[in-house]
Design a protein around this motif. Structure first.
Motif, PDB file in Angstrom:
ATOM      1  N   TRP A 111       0.698  -1.224  -0.253  1.00  0.00           N
ATOM      2  CA  TRP A 111      -0.205   0.105  -0.133  1.00  0.00           C
ATOM      3  C   TRP A 111       0.696   1.322   0.074  1.00  0.00           C
ATOM      4  CZ3 TRP A 111       0.134   4.731   3.454  1.00  0.00           C
ATOM      5  CH2 TRP A 111      -1.181   4.859   3.067  1.00  0.00           C
ATOM      6  N   ARG A 112       0.530   2.895  -0.588  1.00  0.00           N
ATOM      7  CA  ARG A 112       1.160   3.521  -0.476  1.00  0.00           C
ATOM      8  C   ARG A 112       0.987   4.619  -1.104  1.00  0.00           C
ATOM      9  NH1 ARG A 112       3.495   0.312  -5.058  1.00  0.00           N
ATOM     10  NH2 ARG A 112       1.924   0.889  -7.386  1.00  0.00           N
ATOM     11  N   THR A 113       0.974   6.128  -1.473  1.00  0.00           N
ATOM     12  CA  THR A 113       0.390   6.868  -1.199  1.00  0.00           C
ATOM     13  C   THR A 113       0.783   7.829  -2.826  1.00  0.00           C
ATOM     14  OG1 THR A 113       2.045   8.387   0.066  1.00  0.00           O
ATOM     15  CG2 THR A 113      -0.211   7.623   0.893  1.00  0.00           C
ATOM     16  N   SER A 114       1.634   6.800  -3.753  1.00  0.00           N
ATOM     17  CA  SER A 114       2.059   7.367  -4.904  1.00  0.00           C
ATOM     18  C   SER A 114       1.156   7.741  -5.910  1.00  0.00           C
ATOM     19  CB  SER A 114       3.115   6.321  -5.505  1.00  0.00           C
ATOM     20  OG  SER A 114       2.080   5.238  -6.190  1.00  0.00           O
ATOM     21  N   THR A 115       1.594   8.141  -6.853  1.00  0.00           N
ATOM     22  CA  THR A 115       0.978   8.851  -7.821  1.00  0.00           C
ATOM     23  C   THR A 115       1.341   8.858  -9.240  1.00  0.00           C
ATOM     24  OG1 THR A 115       1.262  11.231  -7.815  1.00  0.00           O
ATOM     25  CG2 THR A 115      -0.568  10.334  -6.535  1.00  0.00           C
ATOM     26  N   ALA A 116       1.082   9.342 -10.401  1.00  0.00           N
ATOM     27  CA  ALA A 116       2.275   8.967 -11.487  1.00  0.00           C
ATOM     28  C   ALA A 116       3.498  10.053 -11.614  1.00  0.00           C
ATOM     29  CB  ALA A 116       0.905   9.370 -12.563  1.00  0.00           C
ATOM     30  N   ALA A 117       3.150  11.450 -11.076  1.00  0.00           N
ATOM     31  CA  ALA A 117       3.587  12.537 -10.830  1.00  0.00           C
ATOM     32  C   ALA A 117       4.829  12.083  -9.775  1.00  0.00           C
ATOM     33  CB  ALA A 117       2.822  13.767 -11.181  1.00  0.00           C
ATOM     34  N   ASN A 118       3.990  11.705  -7.997  1.00  0.00           N
ATOM     35  CA  ASN A 118       5.088  11.526  -7.568  1.00  0.00           C
ATOM     36  C   ASN A 118       5.553  10.721  -7.026  1.00  0.00           C
ATOM     37  OD1 ASN A 118       5.508  12.616  -4.677  1.00  0.00           O
ATOM     38  ND2 ASN A 118       2.958  11.626  -3.883  1.00  0.00           N
ATOM     39  N   TYR A 119       6.992  11.064  -6.900  1.00  0.00           N
ATOM     40  CA  TYR A 119       7.995   9.496  -6.517  1.00  0.00           C
ATOM     41  C   TYR A 119       8.674   9.929  -5.080  1.00  0.00           C
ATOM     42  CZ  TYR A 119       7.710   9.482 -11.823  1.00  0.00           C
ATOM     43  OH  TYR A 119       7.943   9.654 -13.061  1.00  0.00           O
ATOM     44  N   LYS A 120       7.995  10.655  -3.966  1.00  0.00           N
ATOM     45  CA  LYS A 120       7.917  10.596  -3.363  1.00  0.00           C
ATOM     46  C   LYS A 120       6.438  10.456  -1.775  1.00  0.00           C
ATOM     47  CE  LYS A 120      11.855  13.421  -2.605  1.00  0.00           C
ATOM     48  NZ  LYS A 120      12.763  14.920  -2.189  1.00  0.00           N
ATOM     49  N   PHE A 121       6.378   9.858  -1.084  1.00  0.00           N
ATOM     50  CA  PHE A 121       5.158   8.812  -0.615  1.00  0.00           C
ATOM     51  C   PHE A 121       5.353   8.101   0.439  1.00  0.00           C
ATOM     52  CE2 PHE A 121       7.226   6.525  -4.476  1.00  0.00           C
ATOM     53  CZ  PHE A 121       6.755   5.241  -3.847  1.00  0.00           C
ATOM     54  N   TRP A 122       4.054   7.468   0.956  1.00  0.00           N
ATOM     55  CA  TRP A 122       4.137   6.799   2.352  1.00  0.00           C
ATOM     56  C   TRP A 122       4.106   5.731   2.006  1.00  0.00           C
ATOM     57  CZ3 TRP A 122       5.792   8.153   7.134  1.00  0.00           C
ATOM     58  CH2 TRP A 122       5.638   9.453   7.372  1.00  0.00           C
ATOM     59  N   ARG A 123       4.623   4.349   2.134  1.00  0.00           N
ATOM     60  CA  ARG A 123       4.698   3.177   2.501  1.00  0.00           C
ATOM     61  C   ARG A 123       4.135   2.829   3.584  1.00  0.00           C
ATOM     62  NH1 ARG A 123       9.772   3.777   0.275  1.00  0.00           N
ATOM     63  NH2 ARG A 123       9.488   3.332  -1.823  1.00  0.00           N
ATOM     64  N   VAL A 124       3.611   0.871   3.099  1.00  0.00           N
ATOM     65  CA  VAL A 124       3.354  -0.440   4.643  1.00  0.00           C
ATOM     66  C   VAL A 124       3.382  -1.547   3.172  1.00  0.00           C
ATOM     67  CG1 VAL A 124       2.337  -1.408   5.671  1.00  0.00           C
ATOM     68  CG2 VAL A 124       1.955   1.403   5.452  1.00  0.00           C
ATOM     69  N   TYR A 125       4.481  -2.052   3.257  1.00  0.00           N
ATOM     70  CA  TYR A 125       4.940  -3.137   2.616  1.00  0.00           C
ATOM     71  C   TYR A 125       4.510  -4.390   3.310  1.00  0.00           C
ATOM     72  CZ  TYR A 125       6.379  -0.323  -0.896  1.00  0.00           C
ATOM     73  OH  TYR A 125       6.416   0.176  -2.564  1.00  0.00           O
ATOM     74  N   THR A 126       4.112  -5.355   3.763  1.00  0.00           N
ATOM     75  CA  THR A 126       3.736  -6.887   4.279  1.00  0.00           C
ATOM     76  C   THR A 126       3.628  -7.716   3.687  1.00  0.00           C
ATOM     77  OG1 THR A 126       3.099  -7.713   6.326  1.00  0.00           O
ATOM     78  CG2 THR A 126       1.378  -6.819   5.023  1.00  0.00           C
ATOM     79  N   GLY A 127       4.058  -9.303   4.433  1.00  0.00           N
ATOM     80  CA  GLY A 127       3.791 -10.176   3.465  1.00  0.00           C
ATOM     81  C   GLY A 127       5.056 -11.479   3.825  1.00  0.00           C
ATOM     82  N   LEU A 128       5.664 -12.194   2.588  1.00  0.00           N
ATOM     83  CA  LEU A 128       6.163 -13.267   3.635  1.00  0.00           C
ATOM     84  C   LEU A 128       7.243 -13.584   2.436  1.00  0.00           C
ATOM     85  CD1 LEU A 128       4.003 -16.500   2.848  1.00  0.00           C
ATOM     86  CD2 LEU A 128       4.562 -15.830   4.658  1.00  0.00           C
ATOM     87  N   GLN A 129       8.387 -14.014   2.880  1.00  0.00           N
ATOM     88  CA  GLN A 129       9.651 -14.120   2.173  1.00  0.00           C
ATOM     89  C   GLN A 129      10.248 -15.457   2.486  1.00  0.00           C
ATOM     90  OE1 GLN A 129      11.905 -10.748   2.122  1.00  0.00           O
ATOM     91  NE2 GLN A 129      13.639 -11.688   3.186  1.00  0.00           N
ATOM     92  N   LEU A 130      10.513 -15.855   1.193  1.00  0.00           N
ATOM     93  CA  LEU A 130      10.394 -17.218   1.229  1.00  0.00           C
ATOM     94  C   LEU A 130      12.659 -17.657   0.730  1.00  0.00           C
ATOM     95  CD1 LEU A 130       8.271 -18.906  -0.996  1.00  0.00           C
ATOM     96  CD2 LEU A 130       8.152 -18.954   1.192  1.00  0.00           C
ATOM     97  N   GLY A 131      13.064 -18.475   1.342  1.00  0.00           N
ATOM     98  CA  GLY A 131      14.529 -18.405   0.943  1.00  0.00           C
ATOM     99  C   GLY A 131      15.553 -19.438   0.983  1.00  0.00           C
ATOM    100  N   TYR A 132      15.951 -19.923   0.843  1.00  0.00           N
ATOM    101  CA  TYR A 132      17.288 -20.682   0.329  1.00  0.00           C
ATOM    102  C   TYR A 132      18.733 -20.387   0.900  1.00  0.00           C
ATOM    103  CZ  TYR A 132      19.531 -25.454  -0.809  1.00  0.00           C
ATOM    104  OH  TYR A 132      20.627 -26.212  -1.009  1.00  0.00           O
ATOM    105  N   VAL A 133      19.342 -21.172   1.877  1.00  0.00           N
ATOM    106  CA  VAL A 133      20.949 -21.173   2.426  1.00  0.00           C
ATOM    107  C   VAL A 133      21.572 -22.028   1.297  1.00  0.00           C
ATOM    108  CG1 VAL A 133      22.454 -20.888   4.489  1.00  0.00           C
ATOM    109  CG2 VAL A 133      19.560 -20.255   4.548  1.00  0.00           C
ATOM    110  N   TYR A 134      22.125 -21.023   0.231  1.00  0.00           N
ATOM    111  CA  TYR A 134      23.444 -22.188  -0.325  1.00  0.00           C
ATOM    112  C   TYR A 134      24.574 -22.616  -0.079  1.00  0.00           C
ATOM    113  CZ  TYR A 134      25.201 -17.543  -2.100  1.00  0.00           C
ATOM    114  OH  TYR A 134      25.470 -16.323  -2.009  1.00  0.00           O
TER     115      TYR A 134
END
Length: 242
Positions: free
Chosen positions: A145-168
């Motif tokens: 979720w963010r407050t960005s627009t097509a002309a606005n590159y500075k905005f608030w953001r909230v990102y949440t989710g999963l992260q899959l990983g493999y230890v090589y």
């Protein structure tokens, strides 16, 4: 050969007319470009990311403790897929690399039958180093979720989710005067990582949190009679570059 006064005036008039037409066309072209920029609603927040974290161990057995600095470096790329017409809600899927260190007092070695040994290093032992380092390939999957627009590159953001990983690759390293023990193939170590992430902030600088859902070691791994169910919690800063 010289030109008459009348001829010079005609040439000047033609030049002015051509310049006016060219300037008008350029302005019209610029206006079209500006207008097209204003109505461009198909923008994406595809981003490169770079993060630095402080790494903590959780669910530690009795007497296991961290010492010194434990940190992580994380980098990669995320593809943005907007989910609504405003394009302020999106799904982000990416690929990245992570390098982490954990300074602690868990000794990992092996006996003469190549069986793993897990011991808590006694506080009376004078040793130089004891750490675990891990190198992972990762796939973040975020609801954004963010407050960005097509002309606005500075905005608030909230990102949440999963992260899959493999230890090589990983290394348990113990060093004391005249002795070093290195383990890079421990059957009880779980190479697969699954974690929850939460990132929020404004513009480039963002606070980042990660919690590992599965322990470093497989079920049944014991140290001094206790289950070795170490997890990691990371907190730090994440930088996004468009």
């Amino acid at each position: 050969m010289g030109y008459s006064k009348t001829t010079k005036q005609k040439i000047l008039l033609i030049a002015i007319t051509c310049l006016t037409i060219f300037t008008g066309q350029s302005q019209d072209s610029l206006a079209v470009e500006v207008d097209s920029l204003k109505i461009d609603t198909k923008y994406r927040e595809d981003q490169f990311y770079l993060g630095v974290t402080f790494n903590l161990l959780t669910n530690k057995p009795t007497s296991l403790s961290q010492n010194g600095f434990s940190g992580g470096l994380h980098l990669g790329y995320i593809r943005d897929m907007p989910l609504n017409s405003q394009r302020n809600i999106a799904l982000g899927v990416g690929a990245g690399f992570s390098m982490n260190t954990y300074n602690q007092n868990l000794f990992v070695g092996e006996d003469t039958q190549n069986q793993s040994i897990f011991n808590i290093i006694d506080s009376s032992v004078d040793y130089d180093k004891n750490w675990l380092s891990t190198y992972l390939v990762e796939m973040p999957i975020h609801l954004r979720w963010r407050t960005s627009t097509a002309a606005n590159y500075k905005f608030w953001r909230v990102y949440t989710g999963l992260q899959l990983g493999y230890v090589y690759a990983y290394k348990f390293n113990f060093e004391e005067t005249g002795n070093q023990v290195v383990q890079t193939d421990v059957p009880e170590f779980d190479r697969y990582r699954l974690g929850l992430t939460f990132t929020f902030g404004y513009d480039t600088f963002n606070f980042h949190f990660y919690y590992n859902l599965n322990p470093f070691f497989k079920d049944g791994t014991l140290v001094n009679g206790e289950a070795l169910e170490l997890n990691s919690f990371k907190l730090g800063l994440m930088f996004y570059i468009l």
